[in-house]
Design an enzyme around this catalytic site. Structure first.
Site, short mmCIF file in Angstrom:
data_model
loop_
_atom_site.label_atom_id
_atom_site.label_comp_id
_atom_site.label_asym_id
_atom_site.label_seq_id
_atom_site.Cartn_x
_atom_site.Cartn_y
_atom_site.Cartn_z
N ALA A 251 37.40 1.95 23.67
CA ALA A 251 38.27 0.89 23.16
C ALA A 251 38.61 -0.11 24.27
O ALA A 251 38.82 -1.29 24.01
CB ALA A 251 39.54 1.50 22.58
N GLU B 41 21.34 5.57 29.52
CA GLU B 41 20.61 5.94 30.75
C GLU B 41 21.56 6.58 31.76
O GLU B 41 21.21 7.56 32.43
CB GLU B 41 19.98 4.69 31.39
CG GLU B 41 18.94 4.01 30.53
CD GLU B 41 19.54 2.91 29.65
OE1 GLU B 41 20.65 3.11 29.11
OE2 GLU B 41 18.89 1.87 29.48
N1 THU Z 1 23.15 0.05 26.04
C1 THU Z 1 22.60 1.19 26.52
O1 THU Z 1 23.15 2.28 26.34
N2 THU Z 1 21.43 1.11 27.20
C2 THU Z 1 20.70 -0.03 27.33
O2 THU Z 1 19.63 0.02 27.91
C3 THU Z 1 21.20 -1.30 26.79
C4 THU Z 1 22.58 -1.26 26.25
C5 THU Z 1 24.39 0.15 25.26
C6 THU Z 1 25.63 -0.36 25.92
C7 THU Z 1 26.52 -0.65 24.72
O3 THU Z 1 27.14 0.55 24.31
C8 THU Z 1 25.52 -1.07 23.64
O4 THU Z 1 24.25 -0.59 24.07
C9 THU Z 1 25.46 -2.57 23.40
O5 THU Z 1 25.25 -3.24 24.59
#
Ligand code: THU
Length: 134
Positions: free
Chosen positions: A49, A58
């Protein structure tokens, strides 16, 4: 047709993606890393939040690998659903860099399979790493 090793990574990352906590972006991501001994560690994005406190899939996968005592990424796969391939964000490229080499494969996938495989060097050229501290 992708190799069974990569398919194992994809299936593990997809299972992790199901656990994503992404109520704000609704953008679920899964990741899986293969450590030096062959074991696979996975993670999902965990939003908060207090938006900036969320973590990427990752980062969660790398944390699981380190917790298990591993310190080398042999390959890593990221899976999401988007019109464009879901490549690791800049911060995650640097976190991967800590445990990977320039030629470590980074697989970018959607649920149907791997879309492209890039090396860390391609995603993060001329990077700063542990050697730069010596
Ligand atoms: N996000 C990831 O977990 N890994 C990525 O490689 C790109 C973005 C997540 C972060 C956030 O929770 C959501 O995707 C939107 O940006």
């Amino acid at each position: 047709m992708i190799g069974s090793m990569t398919d194992e990574l994809l299936q593990t990352a997809l299972a992790a993606r199901e656990k994503a906590h992404a109520p704000y972006s609704k953008f679920k991501v899964g990741a899986a890393v293969r450590g030096e001994n062959g074991q696979i560690f996975s993670g999902c994005n965990i939003e908060n939040a207090a938006y900036p406190e969320g973590i990427c899939a990752e980062t969660a996968a790398i944390a699981a690998m380190v917790l298990a005592g591993e310190s080398k990424i042999m390959e890593i796969l990221v899976v999401g659903v988007s019109d464009r391939p879901v490549t690791p964000c800049g911060g995650c490229r640097q976190r991967i860099r800590e445990f990977a080499g320039p030629h470590t494969p980074i697989h970018i996938a959607n649920p149907d399979g791997v879309l492209e495989t890039l090396t860390l060097e391609q995603l993060l050229p001329q990077s700063f790493g542990p050697d730069n501290l010596s």
